[in-house]
Design a protein around this motif. Structure first.
Motif, mmCIF file in Angstrom:
data_model
loop_
_atom_site.group_PDB
_atom_site.id
_atom_site.type_symbol
_atom_site.label_atom_id
_atom_site.label_comp_id
_atom_site.label_asym_id
_atom_site.label_seq_id
_atom_site.Cartn_x
_atom_site.Cartn_y
_atom_site.Cartn_z
ATOM 1 N N PRO A 71 0.734 -1.137 -0.049
ATOM 2 C CA PRO A 71 -0.140 0.120 0.046
ATOM 3 C C PRO A 71 0.721 1.228 0.124
ATOM 4 C CG PRO A 71 -0.289 -1.143 2.072
ATOM 5 C CD PRO A 71 0.574 -2.058 1.212
ATOM 6 N N ILE A 72 0.191 2.523 -0.629
ATOM 7 C CA ILE A 72 0.890 3.452 -0.784
ATOM 8 C C ILE A 72 0.052 4.554 -0.073
ATOM 9 C CG2 ILE A 72 1.348 5.194 -2.600
ATOM 10 C CD1 ILE A 72 2.291 2.797 -4.339
ATOM 11 N N THR A 73 0.924 5.675 0.633
ATOM 12 C CA THR A 73 0.114 6.638 1.238
ATOM 13 C C THR A 73 -0.073 7.676 0.280
ATOM 14 O OG1 THR A 73 1.143 6.292 3.426
ATOM 15 C CG2 THR A 73 0.162 8.458 3.131
ATOM 16 N N HIS A 263 -6.256 -3.341 2.161
ATOM 17 C CA HIS A 263 -6.019 -2.206 3.027
ATOM 18 C C HIS A 263 -4.903 -1.090 2.596
ATOM 19 C CE1 HIS A 263 -2.286 -3.723 4.371
ATOM 20 N NE2 HIS A 263 -2.617 -4.973 4.281
ATOM 21 N N GLY A 264 -5.007 -0.191 3.282
ATOM 22 C CA GLY A 264 -3.997 0.935 3.093
ATOM 23 C C GLY A 264 -2.786 0.652 3.865
ATOM 24 N N SER A 265 -1.975 1.887 3.903
ATOM 25 C CA SER A 265 -0.320 1.897 4.301
ATOM 26 C C SER A 265 -0.354 2.092 5.953
ATOM 27 C CB SER A 265 0.325 2.894 3.680
ATOM 28 O OG SER A 265 -0.234 4.323 4.014
ATOM 29 N N ALA A 266 -1.572 2.186 6.359
ATOM 30 C CA ALA A 266 -1.639 2.152 8.152
ATOM 31 C C ALA A 266 -0.571 2.995 8.700
ATOM 32 C CB ALA A 266 -1.890 0.854 8.603
ATOM 33 N N PRO A 267 -0.405 4.207 8.368
ATOM 34 C CA PRO A 267 0.821 4.917 8.816
ATOM 35 C C PRO A 267 1.078 4.858 10.478
ATOM 36 C CG PRO A 267 -0.488 6.455 7.454
ATOM 37 C CD PRO A 267 -1.288 5.078 7.728
ATOM 38 N N ALA A 275 2.197 -4.917 11.857
ATOM 39 C CA ALA A 275 1.012 -5.041 10.764
ATOM 40 C C ALA A 275 0.989 -6.653 10.256
ATOM 41 C CB ALA A 275 1.115 -4.334 9.717
ATOM 42 N N ASN A 276 -0.212 -6.924 9.985
ATOM 43 C CA ASN A 276 -0.391 -8.284 9.502
ATOM 44 C C ASN A 276 -0.192 -8.457 7.981
ATOM 45 O OD1 ASN A 276 -1.464 -10.674 8.823
ATOM 46 N ND2 ASN A 276 -3.570 -10.301 9.940
ATOM 47 N N PRO A 277 0.890 -9.276 7.916
ATOM 48 C CA PRO A 277 1.119 -9.361 6.098
ATOM 49 C C PRO A 277 0.493 -10.265 5.441
ATOM 50 C CG PRO A 277 2.489 -10.806 7.645
ATOM 51 C CD PRO A 277 1.583 -10.199 8.548
HETATM 52 P P1 NAD Z 1 -5.649 1.763 6.300
HETATM 53 O O1 NAD Z 1 -6.383 0.529 5.464
HETATM 54 O O2 NAD Z 1 -4.298 2.125 6.009
HETATM 55 O O3 NAD Z 1 -5.732 1.281 7.775
HETATM 56 C C1 NAD Z 1 -6.979 1.555 8.364
HETATM 57 C C2 NAD Z 1 -6.970 0.783 9.644
HETATM 58 O O4 NAD Z 1 -6.763 -0.558 9.529
HETATM 59 C C3 NAD Z 1 -5.431 0.902 10.364
HETATM 60 O O5 NAD Z 1 -5.504 1.825 11.442
HETATM 61 C C4 NAD Z 1 -5.319 -0.487 11.105
HETATM 62 O O6 NAD Z 1 -6.100 -0.472 12.257
HETATM 63 C C5 NAD Z 1 -6.030 -1.329 10.314
HETATM 64 N N1 NAD Z 1 -4.964 -2.044 9.229
HETATM 65 C C6 NAD Z 1 -4.829 -2.069 8.004
HETATM 66 N N2 NAD Z 1 -4.083 -2.797 7.387
HETATM 67 C C7 NAD Z 1 -3.534 -3.346 8.530
HETATM 68 C C8 NAD Z 1 -2.880 -4.702 8.581
HETATM 69 N N3 NAD Z 1 -2.084 -5.032 7.339
HETATM 70 N N4 NAD Z 1 -2.545 -5.132 9.820
HETATM 71 C C9 NAD Z 1 -3.174 -5.024 10.856
HETATM 72 N N5 NAD Z 1 -4.248 -3.730 10.949
HETATM 73 C C10 NAD Z 1 -4.239 -3.166 9.604
HETATM 74 O O7 NAD Z 1 -6.804 2.922 5.774
HETATM 75 P P2 NAD Z 1 -6.417 4.477 5.976
HETATM 76 O O8 NAD Z 1 -5.906 4.781 7.248
HETATM 77 O O9 NAD Z 1 -7.723 5.183 5.547
HETATM 78 O O10 NAD Z 1 -5.269 4.965 4.771
HETATM 79 C C11 NAD Z 1 -4.069 5.015 5.038
HETATM 80 C C12 NAD Z 1 -3.285 5.469 3.753
HETATM 81 O O11 NAD Z 1 -3.406 4.516 2.908
HETATM 82 C C13 NAD Z 1 -4.033 6.793 3.102
HETATM 83 O O12 NAD Z 1 -2.894 7.552 2.812
HETATM 84 C C14 NAD Z 1 -4.606 6.188 1.866
HETATM 85 O O13 NAD Z 1 -4.705 6.929 0.732
HETATM 86 C C15 NAD Z 1 -3.808 4.810 1.667
HETATM 87 N N6 NAD Z 1 -4.486 3.765 1.021
HETATM 88 C C16 NAD Z 1 -3.743 3.186 0.165
HETATM 89 C C17 NAD Z 1 -4.122 1.970 -0.576
HETATM 90 C C18 NAD Z 1 -3.334 1.266 -1.356
HETATM 91 O O14 NAD Z 1 -2.334 1.676 -1.752
HETATM 92 N N7 NAD Z 1 -3.954 0.078 -2.287
HETATM 93 C C19 NAD Z 1 -5.624 1.493 -0.113
HETATM 94 C C20 NAD Z 1 -6.259 2.327 0.781
HETATM 95 C C21 NAD Z 1 -5.714 3.389 1.324
#
Ligand code: NAD
Length: 486
Positions: A71-73, A263-267, A275-277
């Protein structure tokens, strides 16, 4: 077979950790792959490239044709475009495949029997991103649904069902309201279904269909949706399985494919080995099947199932298991990958083991050429901006049609007919859709009829915003919708 080169983007936030863990597992399972790394995402955006991807990265993806992406921010503000949408649309990755499978009781889920694959159209719909502010009050976003787009995604869905032994596809649309756009999607779905009699095909209106899907997902096998509905539905389905951290996905085109977790990059969790891979690793499993290494995919997937069966989980699943009063061992990202590697060659004992015994290649879609279909221009909608009432603008336009070939049929405001014979209760904005036909309704009009009318309207001091042509097919079928109340 030559070694497969795969382009890898380690991404941002938790991306590098989950990508390193996933590649380590795939390598340990014997993946015959050379990984070619590219830089995309946050650093590229912040270096001034608002697309988040440079030429070298494009070249690598186009050469290797397979991208494994973490995932990418997307930085907020600053006009940065979503790199995911850019990659999908630039490379024609029209099919988004998102399986949602419950692993209850090892991943506690309220829907233990669910095993649904969503095929989401990935390039069209409201995601065409064509938006305008037309008047101080009114904005619009164009919903683009094309016949080639529908044919590609529908054929992909049936070919996927055939290749992976799925029995039924449910198409979800809103064609009772969007009769032309969603209507085309479902029409092409049933045209395609005729060529695959062994696969059951049915449809639901998206609102009740989603309600049914959420109530009893075990009754569904595959669902097929236009872009926006599919985007919303797959996040819901992902979470219903227990965690967004385990949901994989593929973005597939005719020649190029990109594999990524949903899912996204969960910064907030970045750099903590937390994080769960799994979502990315299972996307890697889908990728290994497609690149013709099904034995690697099978080995990794079964080892992963065995790992979660043994209760070895990252924090997200640990929380669920704790709440459910189950036993578990909480580990970090790296240790989870180690646990999967230790189990390579093993199979789960309670969950069903997976079998990928053949390389699966999905047939390219064949498109119907409809470009020469005859369509007759029989009218036009001229959109205007005005802050008067419906009767004033209506009477004025009727006057302007005197001595021309065309007649005003009606005016609508936000799609609702307001002239002639409107209702005083209807709310009015400053945006009017004025519909004109030939004075003999059904006969053709010309482009000059339209431009002459636009000039007359403009000369009368009414602002013209845009026009839409009204066509009819040779058999008289309308190629536009009626106004509500027309
Ligand atoms: P997110 O999916 O990154 O995270 C939301 C929540 O889900 C996290 O806080 C965490 O609690 C949980 N989570 C997500 N992935 C996890 C993992 N692998 N293991 C454990 N817990 C996990 O969503 P967001 O916070 O809305 O987005 C963060 C960034 O990611 C933003 O910049 C957004 O634009 C980007 N994004 C990228 C992609 C992609 O590259 N495909 C998709 C969605 C969002």
């Amino acid at each position: 077979m030559a070694k497969q080169t795969i382009t890898v983007a380690r991404g941002d936030g938790i991306g590098p950790e989950i990508m390193d863990a996933s590649i380590r597992v795939l390598d340990a399972a014997g993946a015959d792959v050379e990984w070619e790394h590219i830089d995309v995402g946050e650093q590229v955006y912040l270096s001034g490239n608002t697309s988040g991807i440079g030429q070298e990265a494009w070249d690598s993806i186009k050469k290797n044709k397979v991208l494994f992406k973490a995932p990418i921010t997307t930085p907020q503000g600053g006009g940065y475009k979503s790199l995911n949408v850019t990659i999908r649309k630039t490379l024609g990755l029209y099919a988004n495949v998102r399986p949602a499978i419950a692993y209850d009781p090892f991943v506690p889920s309220k829907f233990p029997g669910m095993n649904v694959v969503t095929i989401r159209e990935n390039e069209e719909d409201l995601y065409a991103g064509i938006e305008h502010q037309q008047t101080p009050e009114v904005t619009q976003c164009l919903k683009i649904i094309t016949r080639p787009g529908c044919e590609k995604i529908c054929q992909y869905a049936f070919e996927y069902a055939k290749a992976y032994g799925r029995k039924r596809i449910t198409c979800m649309i809103k064609d009772n309201i969007m009769k032309i756009t969603d209507g085309l999607f479902v029409k092409v779905f049933y045209e395609t279904a005729k060529k695959y009699p062994e696969i059951q095909a049915d449809d639901w209106i998206i609102d009740i269909g989603m309600a049914k899907l959420v109530d009893a997902p075990e009754e569904f096998d595959m669902v097929l949706m236009p872009n926006l509905y599919g985007d919303v539905a797959t996040d819901i389905l992902g979470l219903m399985t227990g965690s967004v951290g385990i949901a994989p996905g593929a973005n597939v085109g005719d020649d190029i494919a990109m594999y990524e977790a949903i899912h996204g990059s969960a910064p907030r969790h970045a750099g903590q080995n937390k994080a769960n891979p799994s979502g990315l690793l299972l996307s890697g499993v889908m990728m290994m099947v497609q690149v013709g290494q099904p034995e690697v995919a099978e080995k990794v997937h079964n080892a992963w199932l065995k790992t979660i069966e043994d209760g070895i989980v990252t924090y997200d699943l640990a929380r669920k298991l704790k709440a459910a009063g189950k036993e578990y061992t909480e580990v970090g990202t790296k240790e989870f990958a180690d646990a999967v590697i230790e189990r390579l060659g093993q199979k789960p004992s309670t969950l069903e083991a997976v079998k990928y015994d053949k390389a699966i290649k999905i047939k390219k879609p064949e498109l119907t050429n409809v470009r020469n279909t005859k369509m007759n221009l029989i009218g036009c909608d001229i959109f205007t901006k005005d802050d008067c009432d419906a009767n004033t603008i209506g009477d004025k336009l009727v006057e302007l049609t005197e001595g021309t070939n065309i007649a005003l049929k009606m005016i609508s405001n936000r799609g609702q007919k307001v002239y002639p014979s409107g209702h005083p209760e209807t709310f009015l904005t400053d945006h009017w859709r004025c519909r004109f036909y030939n004075k003999t309704q059904g006969d053709v009009i010309t482009n000059s009829d339209i431009t002459d009318m636009m000039n007359k309207i403009s000369d009368a001091g009414i602002e013209v915003i845009k026009t839409e042509n009204l066509y009819a097919f040779e058999d008289g079928e309308r190629a536009y919708s009626l106004g509500q109340g027309e």
